[in-house]
Design a protein around this motif. Structure first.
Motif, PDB file in Angstrom:
ATOM      1  N   PRO A  99       1.064   1.253 -24.667  1.00 40.58           N
ATOM      2  CA  PRO A  99       0.779   1.277 -26.105  1.00 40.58           C
ATOM      3  C   PRO A  99       1.329   2.544 -26.756  1.00 40.58           C
ATOM      4  O   PRO A  99       1.369   3.611 -26.145  1.00 40.58           O
ATOM      5  CB  PRO A  99      -0.755   1.255 -26.155  1.00 40.58           C
ATOM      6  N   ASN A 102       0.929   3.385 -33.897  1.00 43.36           N
ATOM      7  CA  ASN A 102       1.642   2.889 -35.083  1.00 43.36           C
ATOM      8  C   ASN A 102       2.967   2.208 -34.772  1.00 43.36           C
ATOM      9  O   ASN A 102       3.843   2.139 -35.621  1.00 43.36           O
ATOM     10  CB  ASN A 102       1.885   4.030 -36.082  1.00 43.36           C
ATOM     11  N   GLN A 103       3.133   1.718 -33.552  1.00 44.86           N
ATOM     12  CA  GLN A 103       4.353   1.008 -33.173  1.00 44.86           C
ATOM     13  C   GLN A 103       3.984  -0.107 -32.205  1.00 44.86           C
ATOM     14  O   GLN A 103       2.886  -0.132 -31.658  1.00 44.86           O
ATOM     15  CB  GLN A 103       5.349   1.946 -32.499  1.00 44.86           C
ATOM     16  N   ASP A 104       4.932  -1.000 -31.984  1.00 42.16           N
ATOM     17  CA  ASP A 104       4.715  -2.049 -30.997  1.00 42.16           C
ATOM     18  C   ASP A 104       4.668  -1.430 -29.602  1.00 42.16           C
ATOM     19  O   ASP A 104       5.352  -0.439 -29.335  1.00 42.16           O
ATOM     20  CB  ASP A 104       5.839  -3.087 -31.054  1.00 42.16           C
ATOM     21  N   PRO A 105       3.904  -2.021 -28.700  1.00 43.15           N
ATOM     22  CA  PRO A 105       3.868  -1.482 -27.337  1.00 43.15           C
ATOM     23  C   PRO A 105       5.192  -1.727 -26.609  1.00 43.15           C
ATOM     24  O   PRO A 105       5.939  -2.640 -26.937  1.00 43.15           O
ATOM     25  CB  PRO A 105       2.727  -2.250 -26.675  1.00 43.15           C
ATOM     26  N   ARG A 107       7.201  -2.694 -23.135  1.00 47.56           N
ATOM     27  CA  ARG A 107       6.987  -3.505 -21.938  1.00 47.56           C
ATOM     28  C   ARG A 107       7.974  -3.059 -20.865  1.00 47.56           C
ATOM     29  O   ARG A 107       9.178  -2.980 -21.117  1.00 47.56           O
ATOM     30  CB  ARG A 107       7.185  -4.983 -22.256  1.00 47.56           C
TER      31      ARG A 107
END
Length: 150
Positions: A99, A102-105, A107
């Motif tokens: 994570p 304030n952003q996408d996690p 992968r």
């Protein structure tokens, strides 16, 4: 796609031929105009659906601080990964999510030093470590090394 183009050409020829022959009759003209109007419906491509990527696999719970990624980057293993000498045995089979505020996690692909999901023909792996793969099987592959804590 080629079949649709051939169908369109055939329909246009039939439609234009009937227009030329039946111009004197208003009913026939209306029918051929309706026929010509429906051509795009017949050969229209299917609606666009975005490609889904990175689906499936087993999520591994492993706490990773996103700010520690730069320190965990292994240049040697990343270069070996780009040469397809150190990769995941099955791309995307295991993954972790990192994570970010304030952003996408992010992968990452997951493999263990004991050989779980790891393809290592040159014996570069260490013991009691885990490997996180970013862009595996590409020339921009990055491998991050963390200690195995479980």
């Amino acid at each position: 796609m080629i079949l649709r183009a051939k169908i369109l050409i055939i329909l246009l020829c039939i439609g234009l031929g009937s227009l030329a022959l039946l111009q004197s009759s208003p009913v026939a003209l209306a029918q051929s105009q309706e026929f010509m109007r429906r051509i795009p419906e017949v050969v229209q491509p299917k609606p666009y659906k975005p490609t889904r990527t990175k689906v499936g696999g087993t999520r591994i719970i492993y706490p990773v601080d996103p700010q520690s990624l730069n320190q965990a980057l292994s240049k040697n293993l990343s270069e070996a990964c780009a040469r397809l000498e150190f990769n995941q045995a099955r791309h995307g089979r295991y993954f972790i999510m990192v994570p970010r505020p304030n952003q996408d996690p992010l992968r990452f692909g997951y493999a263990q030093g004991d050989g779980l999901n790891l393809l290592d023909p040159n014996g570069l792996r260490g013991t009691d470590v885990i490997y996180l793969f970013d862009r595996d099987e590409t020339s921009e592959c990055k491998v991050y090394v963390y200690p195995k804590t479980f």
